[in-house]
Design an enzyme around this catalytic site. Structure first.
Site, PDB file in Angstrom:
ATOM      1  N   LYS A   1       0.872  -1.157   0.000  1.00  0.00           N
ATOM      2  CA  LYS A   1       0.000   0.000   0.000  1.00  0.00           C
ATOM      3  C   LYS A   1       0.923   1.224   0.000  1.00  0.00           C
ATOM      4  CE  LYS A   1      -3.932   1.636   2.605  1.00  0.00           C
ATOM      5  NZ  LYS A   1      -4.483   2.169   1.352  1.00  0.00           N
TER       6      LYS A   1
ATOM      7  N   ILE B   1      -9.369   7.181  -1.762  1.00  0.00           N
ATOM      8  CA  ILE B   1      -9.035   6.679  -0.429  1.00  0.00           C
ATOM      9  C   ILE B   1      -8.267   7.761   0.333  1.00  0.00           C
ATOM     10  CG2 ILE B   1      -7.888   4.796   0.848  1.00  0.00           C
ATOM     11  CD1 ILE B   1     -10.171   3.853  -1.069  1.00  0.00           C
TER      12      ILE B   1
ATOM     13  N   ASN C   1       5.786   0.678  -2.524  1.00  0.00           N
ATOM     14  CA  ASN C   1       5.190   1.871  -3.124  1.00  0.00           C
ATOM     15  C   ASN C   1       5.195   2.991  -2.094  1.00  0.00           C
ATOM     16  OD1 ASN C   1       2.753   3.742  -3.656  1.00  0.00           O
ATOM     17  ND2 ASN C   1       2.942   2.628  -5.583  1.00  0.00           N
TER      18      ASN C   1
ATOM     19  N   CYS D   1       0.818  12.235  -7.010  1.00  0.00           N
ATOM     20  CA  CYS D   1       0.490  13.095  -5.867  1.00  0.00           C
ATOM     21  C   CYS D   1       0.576  14.574  -6.216  1.00  0.00           C
ATOM     22  CB  CYS D   1       1.464  12.839  -4.738  1.00  0.00           C
ATOM     23  SG  CYS D   1       1.078  11.355  -3.901  1.00  0.00           S
TER      24      CYS D   1
ATOM     25  N   LYS E   1       6.014   5.237 -11.100  1.00  0.00           N
ATOM     26  CA  LYS E   1       4.644   4.887 -11.502  1.00  0.00           C
ATOM     27  C   LYS E   1       3.974   6.146 -12.028  1.00  0.00           C
ATOM     28  CE  LYS E   1       0.382   2.658  -9.945  1.00  0.00           C
ATOM     29  NZ  LYS E   1      -0.299   1.926  -8.856  1.00  0.00           N
TER      30      LYS E   1
ATOM     31  N   THR F   1      -4.230   5.285 -11.856  1.00  0.00           N
ATOM     32  CA  THR F   1      -5.632   5.567 -12.194  1.00  0.00           C
ATOM     33  C   THR F   1      -5.751   6.900 -12.930  1.00  0.00           C
ATOM     34  OG1 THR F   1      -5.928   6.651 -10.068  1.00  0.00           O
ATOM     35  CG2 THR F   1      -6.529   4.312 -10.201  1.00  0.00           C
TER      36      THR F   1
ATOM     37  N   GLY G   1     -10.119  -0.124 -13.342  1.00  0.00           N
ATOM     38  CA  GLY G   1     -10.956  -1.189 -13.883  1.00  0.00           C
ATOM     39  C   GLY G   1     -10.803  -1.317 -15.387  1.00  0.00           C
TER      40      GLY G   1
ATOM     41  N   GLY H   1      -6.667  -2.161 -15.503  1.00  0.00           N
ATOM     42  CA  GLY H   1      -7.842  -2.900 -15.970  1.00  0.00           C
ATOM     43  C   GLY H   1      -7.618  -4.344 -16.347  1.00  0.00           C
TER      44      GLY H   1
ATOM     45  N   THR I   1      -8.137  -3.590  -9.439  1.00  0.00           N
ATOM     46  CA  THR I   1      -9.585  -3.606  -9.264  1.00  0.00           C
ATOM     47  C   THR I   1     -10.206  -4.987  -9.459  1.00  0.00           C
ATOM     48  OG1 THR I   1      -9.563  -1.327  -9.995  1.00  0.00           O
ATOM     49  CG2 THR I   1     -11.689  -2.431 -10.029  1.00  0.00           C
TER      50      THR I   1
END
Lengths: 252, 300
Positions: free
Chosen positions: B45, B71, B99, B130, B165, B193, B214, B241, B263
């Site tokens: 996480k 989140i 991460n 971020c 990332k 995302t 997704g 996805g 997801t």
């Protein structure tokens, strides 16, 4: 806990807008603690994520939930036919803890009844149910509840006490105060907040089952959290540390 | 090591499947369903120098063929992770990708400094989506010079390989990937995302904006992997996805050395073990000696 395939054997409306879904699973779901839930894969391609539902009843390979149609997922579920395939992940989460002694008071508002039905069955005649519903037309929701004292409040006054279930409970609370009561509650957020306001000076133990939008149901995503009084780590996962919390731990 | 094994940044992973950060909790949560050491690696996480409480709810919302999450990077902090959760992966002998994120360059550097070198740590994965609070909240990952600088700052801080990332919300992802590479990145994870929002037409409000994930994201992610593979000479981890073995193969063929599943785990918690088993069968059916041979094959 496992992800178990099953088929719908009943999905009929108990009253308009409320359905009782029974699924025949390929294997027993195992021991379910009252207050635990399942993540159900709804048999509709338009519904992407699973949906959480309290276990209403679980016997051997038969699992029942009671749900209200509130959105896209439950609407699609209400249209699912007998024999439709589902996946049932569970039992999940932290359920109710039943005390050894004292009287057990269960307070349910509307569809919150689905979250305490298994608890009531386990408690049997030790329990008293304070039920809040809209009107007498919703009374069939509890038609299968036997051997438990029920005190009912209706918002429209068509049956029992006229008002909210918390107002009704407030009038009865005096007679239970000395009987070492434990309170169990499940219902809309407004009900939980007014219950908390009333109970604040009395500090009796109270366990509440709460609801939140979920993605995984397993504690993986941290999507469904409840704010607690824990200063270091205030947001607890409803699916993992909950859905049953001590009322006095929550920041409402 | 079997035919599914892949080399990644000097380590051998037993297969190319890992979770996307933040979609497998702290790792222990999946244990009731399957053994985490089934994976090629576990991605933590997102961790930060100091713990983060995260956002108020709603944090998740379903969209057709995907979901949006906000989140808010809730996490226990990097030190707590290493004292409480990391020993579990040591016990499992499972490689870990750490991460991490920050809201200033210093926060990235402080966090990276606290991550110990360990045989099982494959790399640090920098979440560059971020907001940079010193630059008016624009995300680090949208600005090539900012990506270059922050990757270099982290690279100079730690001996552990660094993976950038990247966010897909950029004009030209190859340009951003090149900035990361030139800043010293050892690998890329493509993609994070995509910023998105929900409108509740009944309540006439916007209940949630956040990151879209997704299967709706898959073709966008595949394009990013395909384009960067041609231009940037460092390993790529594909993400976005992936729902099944077919999707996983597509990413490998586009140029990914490994892939991350996010997801899909929420839809079916057994997705990753299923993909691993299916990849193994696929290799046999296609008389393919090793999965590494598939990487980038769509370019030939």
């Amino acid at each position: 806990m496992d992800d178990i395939p099953g088929k719908i054997i009943d999905n009929s409306a108990t009253i308009p807008g409320y359905h009782r879904l029974t699924v025949r699973l390929e294997k027993p779901i195992g021991k379910v603690v009252p207050g635990q839930f399942v993540m159900l894969k709804i048999p509709d391609r338009e519904i992407f994520l699973r949906r959480p539902f309290s276990v209403y009843d679980a016997r051997d390979t038969k699992l029942t939930i009671l749900y209200r149609i509130v959105g896209k997922g439950t609407d699609a579920l209400s249209r699912a036919q007998k024999q439709a395939p589902v996946m049932v992940l569970g039992p999940l989460g932290h359920g109710f803890t039943i005390p050894d002694l004292g009287v057990c008071i269960v307070i349910a508002g509307g569809i919150g009844y689905a979250g305490v039905r298994l608890l009531l069955r386990n408690l049997g005649e030790k329990a008293i149910l304070f039920l809040g519903i809209g009107g007498v037309n919703e009374l069939p929701l509890i038609s299968d509840l036997k051997g438990i004292e029920v005190v009912t409040a209706t918002l429209d006054g068509s049956y029992g006490y006229h008002g909210t279930v918390v107002s009704l409970f407030r009038e009865h609370f005096g007679s239970y105060r000395t009987k070492d009561p434990t309170i169990f509650a499940c219902g809309p957020k407004g009900m939980i907040i007014s219950l908390k306001e009333f109970l604040e000076p009395h500090k009796v133990p109270c366990q509440v089952s709460i609801e939140e939008r979920m993605a995984c149901g397993l504690g993986l995503c941290f999507g469904c959290v409840a704010e607690t009084k824990d200063e270091i780590n205030p947001y607890k996962r409803v699916c993992k540390e909950g859905p049953v919390f001590e009322l006095w731990d929550l920041s409402l | 090591m079997g035919p599914l094994a892949v080399e990644l940044l000097g380590k051998t992973l037993k297969n190319p499947i890992m979770n996307a950060s933040g979609t497998l909790g702290y790792g222990i949560e999946i244990e009731p369903l399957w053994n985490i050491e089934t994976l090629g690696a576990y991605v933590t996480k997102g961790l930060s120098d100091k713990p983060h409480h995260g956002n108020k709810t709603p944090r998740v919302w379903e969209e057709r063929y995907g979901m949006i999450n906000s989140i808010g990077l809730q996490n226990v902090g990097v030190e707590h992770f290493f004292s409480h959760y990391f020993p579990f992966f040591v016990e499992k002998n499972l490689p870990v990708i750490v991460n991490f994120f920050g809201f200033t360059e210093d926060e990235y550097v402080y966090c990276a400094r606290k991550i110990p070198s360990h045989d099982l740590i494959v790399a640090l994965e920098m979440n560059l989506s971020c907001p940079n609070i010193k630059k008016g909240g624009i995300s680090f990952g949208k600005d090539a010079p900012a990506v270059h600088n922050i990757v270099r700052a982290v690279r100079e801080t730690t001996p552990i390989p660094v993976i950038a990332k990247l966010t897909p919300e950029v004009k030209n992802i190859v340009e951003i990937a090149r900035a990361a590479y030139e800043g010293g990145a050892d690998g890329l994870t493509l993609i994070n995302t995509m910023p998105a929002a929900i409108i509740d037409t009944k309540r006439r409000n916007m209940p949630l904006k956040g990151g879209l994930s997704g299967p709706i994201l898959k073709p966008i992610a595949l394009r990013a992997v395909y384009e960067c593979y041609k231009e940037i000479p460092i390993p790529i981890i594909g993400a976005g996805g992936i729902m099944n073995v077919e999707d996983a193969l597509a990413f490998l063929m586009a140029g990914a050395r490994a892939i991350q599943v996010g997801t899909a785990t929420f839809v079916d918690p057994f997705t990753m073990p299923k993909i691993i088993a299916s990849l193994d069968s696929w290799l046999k059916e296609n008389a393919c000696a090793g999965i590494s041979a598939i990487t980038g094959i769509a370019h030939d």
